[in-house]
Design a protein around this motif. Structure first.
Motif, short mmCIF file in Angstrom:
data_model
loop_
_atom_site.label_atom_id
_atom_site.label_comp_id
_atom_site.label_asym_id
_atom_site.label_seq_id
_atom_site.Cartn_x
_atom_site.Cartn_y
_atom_site.Cartn_z
N LEU A 51 0.83 -1.20 0.00
CA LEU A 51 0.00 0.00 0.00
C LEU A 51 0.87 1.27 0.00
O LEU A 51 0.57 2.24 -0.70
CB LEU A 51 -0.92 0.00 1.22
N ALA A 52 1.97 1.24 0.77
CA ALA A 52 2.89 2.38 0.77
C ALA A 52 3.51 2.58 -0.60
O ALA A 52 3.68 3.71 -1.07
CB ALA A 52 3.97 2.18 1.83
N LEU A 53 3.86 1.47 -1.26
CA LEU A 53 4.39 1.55 -2.62
C LEU A 53 3.39 2.21 -3.56
O LEU A 53 3.75 3.05 -4.39
CB LEU A 53 4.75 0.15 -3.11
N LEU A 54 2.13 1.83 -3.45
CA LEU A 54 1.08 2.42 -4.28
C LEU A 54 1.02 3.93 -4.07
O LEU A 54 0.97 4.70 -5.03
CB LEU A 54 -0.26 1.76 -3.96
N MET A 55 1.01 4.35 -2.80
CA MET A 55 0.88 5.78 -2.49
C MET A 55 2.08 6.58 -2.98
O MET A 55 1.94 7.63 -3.61
CB MET A 55 0.69 5.97 -0.98
N VAL A 56 3.28 6.07 -2.70
CA VAL A 56 4.49 6.82 -3.05
C VAL A 56 4.66 6.93 -4.56
O VAL A 56 4.92 8.00 -5.10
CB VAL A 56 5.73 6.16 -2.40
N ILE A 308 -10.98 -0.85 -6.50
CA ILE A 308 -10.83 -0.58 -7.93
C ILE A 308 -10.24 0.80 -8.18
O ILE A 308 -9.43 0.99 -9.09
CB ILE A 308 -12.19 -0.72 -8.65
N GLY A 309 -10.63 1.78 -7.35
CA GLY A 309 -10.22 3.16 -7.61
C GLY A 309 -8.74 3.41 -7.42
O GLY A 309 -8.10 4.10 -8.23
N LEU A 310 -8.13 2.84 -6.37
CA LEU A 310 -6.70 3.10 -6.11
C LEU A 310 -5.79 2.54 -7.21
O LEU A 310 -4.85 3.22 -7.64
CB LEU A 310 -6.31 2.56 -4.75
N PRO A 311 -6.01 1.31 -7.70
CA PRO A 311 -5.19 0.86 -8.83
C PRO A 311 -5.37 1.71 -10.08
O PRO A 311 -4.41 1.95 -10.83
CB PRO A 311 -5.68 -0.58 -9.07
N VAL A 312 -6.58 2.20 -10.31
CA VAL A 312 -6.82 3.09 -11.46
C VAL A 312 -6.01 4.37 -11.31
O VAL A 312 -5.36 4.83 -12.26
CB VAL A 312 -8.33 3.39 -11.58
N ILE A 313 -6.05 4.97 -10.12
CA ILE A 313 -5.30 6.20 -9.89
C ILE A 313 -3.80 5.96 -10.04
O ILE A 313 -3.07 6.77 -10.62
CB ILE A 313 -5.64 6.75 -8.49
N ALA A 314 -3.32 4.83 -9.51
CA ALA A 314 -1.89 4.52 -9.63
C ALA A 314 -1.48 4.36 -11.09
O ALA A 314 -0.45 4.88 -11.52
CB ALA A 314 -1.58 3.24 -8.84
N ALA A 315 -2.29 3.63 -11.87
CA ALA A 315 -1.96 3.41 -13.28
C ALA A 315 -1.94 4.72 -14.06
O ALA A 315 -1.08 4.93 -14.93
CB ALA A 315 -2.97 2.44 -13.90
N LEU A 316 -2.88 5.62 -13.75
CA LEU A 316 -2.86 6.93 -14.41
C LEU A 316 -1.59 7.70 -14.06
O LEU A 316 -0.99 8.35 -14.93
CB LEU A 316 -4.09 7.74 -14.00
N PHE A 417 -2.34 -0.28 -16.33
CA PHE A 417 -3.58 -0.67 -15.68
C PHE A 417 -3.58 -2.16 -15.35
O PHE A 417 -3.98 -2.56 -14.25
CB PHE A 417 -4.77 -0.34 -16.58
N PHE A 418 -3.10 -2.97 -16.27
CA PHE A 418 -3.05 -4.41 -16.03
C PHE A 418 -2.10 -4.73 -14.87
O PHE A 418 -2.44 -5.49 -13.96
CB PHE A 418 -2.59 -5.13 -17.30
N ILE A 419 -0.91 -4.14 -14.90
CA ILE A 419 0.09 -4.39 -13.85
C ILE A 419 -0.43 -3.90 -12.50
O ILE A 419 -0.25 -4.57 -11.46
CB ILE A 419 1.42 -3.70 -14.21
N ALA A 420 -1.07 -2.73 -12.48
CA ALA A 420 -1.55 -2.16 -11.22
C ALA A 420 -2.60 -3.07 -10.57
O ALA A 420 -2.58 -3.26 -9.34
CB ALA A 420 -2.13 -0.77 -11.46
N PHE A 421 -3.48 -3.63 -11.36
CA PHE A 421 -4.52 -4.49 -10.77
C PHE A 421 -3.94 -5.83 -10.30
O PHE A 421 -4.36 -6.35 -9.26
CB PHE A 421 -5.66 -4.70 -11.76
N VAL A 422 -2.99 -6.38 -11.06
CA VAL A 422 -2.37 -7.63 -10.61
C VAL A 422 -1.60 -7.40 -9.32
O VAL A 422 -1.60 -8.25 -8.41
CB VAL A 422 -1.45 -8.19 -11.71
N LEU A 423 -0.95 -6.26 -9.19
CA LEU A 423 -0.12 -5.98 -8.03
C LEU A 423 -0.92 -5.53 -6.82
O LEU A 423 -0.69 -6.00 -5.70
CB LEU A 423 0.92 -4.91 -8.40
N TYR A 424 -1.87 -4.61 -7.04
CA TYR A 424 -2.52 -3.95 -5.90
C TYR A 424 -3.90 -4.51 -5.55
O TYR A 424 -4.34 -4.36 -4.42
CB TYR A 424 -2.66 -2.45 -6.18
#
Length: 448
Positions: A51-56, A308-316, A417-424
């Protein structure tokens, strides 16, 4: 043996052909059987670091992504080898002047010419004393040479005065044509009219020769032209230039009751950048709100916004960072790609979360439901990702710059987007499951 191939029964031949494929498929299946338990175990173990990785990483992506410039020059959409574009570029390189910025001082009441001219001289002094402005400015022009006005006064004429000139010229031509006729008799013995516009010329000479400056007729405004050495296509330069002039001249203008205004290509491009950024932010916000409302209504759960929203934001964020790092600027056409990517990328989350909820309704545990979901959907989602990304990748070979940019950014976005959903996605499911009030079946609104 190939010598015995023709002697084999048909069913044995088919089995021999299928055997390598079956082994390969079994190897893949066995690898997947080992991978997903291993992956989910470590995801659940390191859920907070993930989760910290996603945020940073999302923060870094958006921070640098905001530096992307939007190129509003439509000439840049043409291939660089376009003949007319090469000639235009060569012509620009020969000239020391790349563009003109117009600085204007405006007053609500009539001013003495000396006040307005003093404001123009203040601009000249500011440019001379500021190293950044001085090195990038070729000339400061606020006076028109007297000879120019003497010769081209009618450039400043009103429509009514130009109409008078036209009527006098037409009358002179008509009289000259009649006198060319040998049978013409002027019964009234009128003297030929002489084409004369001195009275009109004097009107404008008196109007402008007092100061020769670019002052309007009401003496409420003066304009100063800055011939600059850097092209207005450099948005960062334009922003720095306008900011420097504004900081230096605003106190002077306020002290004398004048308003400072910028116009011309440099100011217009900066304004376009601001408006385009506002439009993109507005369209992105509206798209996110529509998607969020649709997901909440369909899944009847607020946790879907996080899962769903956080992986979308990360991928963007990753897409923005990639576009900034490899391109730096994008065209107007590519600037509204965010809304399209949101619509394409959110599909991964919808499929994963819907399948996960279905497995939970079958009384499977959280880890087991995630493992079934990821194993069964991974092949289909990965094939969909590859096919969609490949379609966009073909656009990157287009000679039209906007299509090529569009294809590259969309290709990277689909991958992220694909990587973000598999990871997060699994990590967010583990985090939010404890806050879920219960597992409900997705709404049947589509059937209704």
């Amino acid at each position: 043996s190939h010598r015995n191939w023709g002697l084999m029964p048909e069913n044995q031949q088919q089995a021999a052909v299928r055997r390598p494929q079956g082994r390969f498929a079994k190897l893949l299946s066995a690898a997947a059987d080992r991978f997903w338990p291993f992956w989910l175990y470590h995801v659940r173990r390191f859920v907070w670091p993930i989760l910290a990785l996603l945020m940073v990483t999302s923060f870094i992506g958006y921070r640098y992504g905001r530096r992307i410039r939007i190129d509003t020059n439509l000439l840049h959409l043409l291939p660089a080898e376009t003949e007319s574009l090469k000639k235009l570029q060569a012509l620009r390189e020969r000239s020391d002047i790349k563009g003109v910025l117009v600085v204007s001082f405006t007053s609500a009441v009539k001013q003495d010419e000396s006040v307005l001219v003093a404001a123009a001289r203040q601009v000249e002094a500011t440019v001379a004393t500021n190293e950044f402005l001085k090195s990038n400015t070729s000339r400061v022009i606020y006076e028109v040479p007297g000879g120019f006005l003497q010769r081209y006064s009618l450039y400043y004429a009103d429509i009514e005065d130009l109409q008078k000139v036209y009527e006098r010229l037409r009358l002179t031509i008509d009289q000259a044509k009649r006198r060319e006729n040998p049978y013409f008799e002027d019964l009234e013995q009128t003297a030929p009219s002489r084409f004369y516009v001195g009275d009109i010329l004097n009107k404008y000479r008196k109007k402008y020769l007092s100061s020769n400056a670019f002052i309007d007729a009401e003496k409420k405004r003066i304009s100063i032209l800055l011939s600059l050495k850097t092209s207005p296509d450099e948005i960062q330069f334009s922003q720095s230039l306008l900011s420097t002039l504004k900081d230096s001249l605003t106190p002077y203008a306020n002290a004398r009751g004048l308003k400072l205004h910028f116009s011309g290509r440099y100011a217009a491009d900066v304004e376009k950048q601001k408006r385009l950024a506002d439009d993109i932010n507005q369209s992105t916000t509206i798209t996110l709100l529509i998607l969020a409302a649709s997901l909440i209504i369909f899944f009847r759960s607020l946790r879907v916004i996080l899962v769903i929203g956080l992986p979308v934001i990360a991928a963007l964020g990753y897409t923005y960072f990639t576009a900034w790092y490899f391109m730096g600027q994008i065209s107007i056409i590519s600037s509204f790609l965010t809304a399209i990517l949101l619509g394409l990328g959110v599909d991964y989350g919808i499929h994963l979360f819907a399948r996960y909820k279905g497995e939970r309704l079958k009384q499977h545990g959280m880890t087991q439901a995630l493992e079934i979901t990821m194993r069964n959907l991974f092949r289909g989602l990965s094939f969909g990702m590859i096919s969609t990304a490949a379609v966009f990748l073909t656009l990157s070979f287009s000679k039209f710059i906007a299509f090529a940019e569009f294809g590259k950014i969309a290709f990277a976005g689909i991958l992220f987007f694909f990587i973000a959903f598999v990871l997060y996605f699994p990590a967010l499911v583990f985090l939010t499951e404890k806050f879920s009030q219960g597992t409900t079946e997705p709404s049947h609104m589509l059937e209704k």
